[in-house]
Design a protein around this motif. Sequence first.
Motif, PDB file in Angstrom:
ATOM      1  N   SER A 176       0.749  -1.279   0.105  1.00 36.90           N
ATOM      2  CA  SER A 176      -0.131  -0.029   0.191  1.00 36.90           C
ATOM      3  C   SER A 176       1.004   1.143  -0.002  1.00 36.90           C
ATOM      4  O   SER A 176       0.347   2.212  -0.610  1.00 36.90           O
ATOM      5  N   ASP A 177       1.900   1.224   0.737  1.00 38.73           N
ATOM      6  CA  ASP A 177       3.019   2.351   0.915  1.00 38.73           C
ATOM      7  C   ASP A 177       3.534   2.510  -0.665  1.00 38.73           C
ATOM      8  O   ASP A 177       3.584   3.587  -1.236  1.00 38.73           O
ATOM      9  N   VAL A 178       4.092   1.539  -1.231  1.00 38.73           N
ATOM     10  CA  VAL A 178       4.789   1.615  -2.419  1.00 38.73           C
ATOM     11  C   VAL A 178       4.031   1.942  -3.577  1.00 38.73           C
ATOM     12  O   VAL A 178       4.193   2.793  -4.387  1.00 38.73           O
ATOM     13  N   PHE A 179       2.720   1.587  -3.659  1.00 36.85           N
ATOM     14  CA  PHE A 179       1.792   1.676  -4.556  1.00 36.85           C
ATOM     15  C   PHE A 179       0.777   2.684  -4.140  1.00 36.85           C
ATOM     16  O   PHE A 179      -0.480   2.713  -4.678  1.00 36.85           O
ATOM     17  N   ALA A 180       0.982   3.754  -3.514  1.00 35.84           N
ATOM     18  CA  ALA A 180       0.160   4.692  -2.889  1.00 35.84           C
ATOM     19  C   ALA A 180      -0.340   5.584  -4.016  1.00 35.84           C
ATOM     20  O   ALA A 180      -1.612   5.786  -4.183  1.00 35.84           O
ATOM     21  N   VAL A 181       0.578   5.889  -4.784  1.00 31.80           N
ATOM     22  CA  VAL A 181       0.020   6.743  -5.979  1.00 31.80           C
ATOM     23  C   VAL A 181      -0.917   5.982  -6.912  1.00 31.80           C
ATOM     24  O   VAL A 181      -1.861   6.663  -7.313  1.00 31.80           O
ATOM     25  N   LEU A 182      -0.843   4.608  -7.150  1.00 30.07           N
ATOM     26  CA  LEU A 182      -1.781   3.846  -8.005  1.00 30.07           C
ATOM     27  C   LEU A 182      -3.003   4.028  -7.043  1.00 30.07           C
ATOM     28  O   LEU A 182      -4.202   3.972  -7.884  1.00 30.07           O
TER      29      LEU A 182
END
Length: 132
Positions: A88-94
């Motif tokens: 969730s942190d890594v793909f927050a932008v997505l």
Amino acid sequence: ARILALLMRSTRVLLADLAYEPASYEELYKAVDQLCRFGHQKALYSQLYAECQTFCVGTVKGGGWPCSGISVVAAMWSEYSIKTRLLSDVFAVLDRVYLRRETGALRIAQFMPALLKTALWSGNRQEAILKS
């Protein structure tokens, strides 16, 4: 395409090994941001979902947990909670960019538990877990 492939490789490793420390989570985040900026959100989301689904099914079918019964479910949930937060942190932008436009798409924090639940309770796996 190259960035997407590298990002998915990092995601597979991250899912497989909690001890994995990428060179930089910030670099992974930036790669997601870059892909989203150039319109690759749908492909990124689809591949991320597929990677997570493959991982959930493979983990449940593979077994190998050092506990049995309901303890297996608790152990899996504990590990998946950590992995869900990392993803969730890594793909927050997505999550923010893509899901704002797509009505049927689930956020990572929603689809990871759903995938695990489906993998755990599909077919005869439920009985096997609870009997062990």
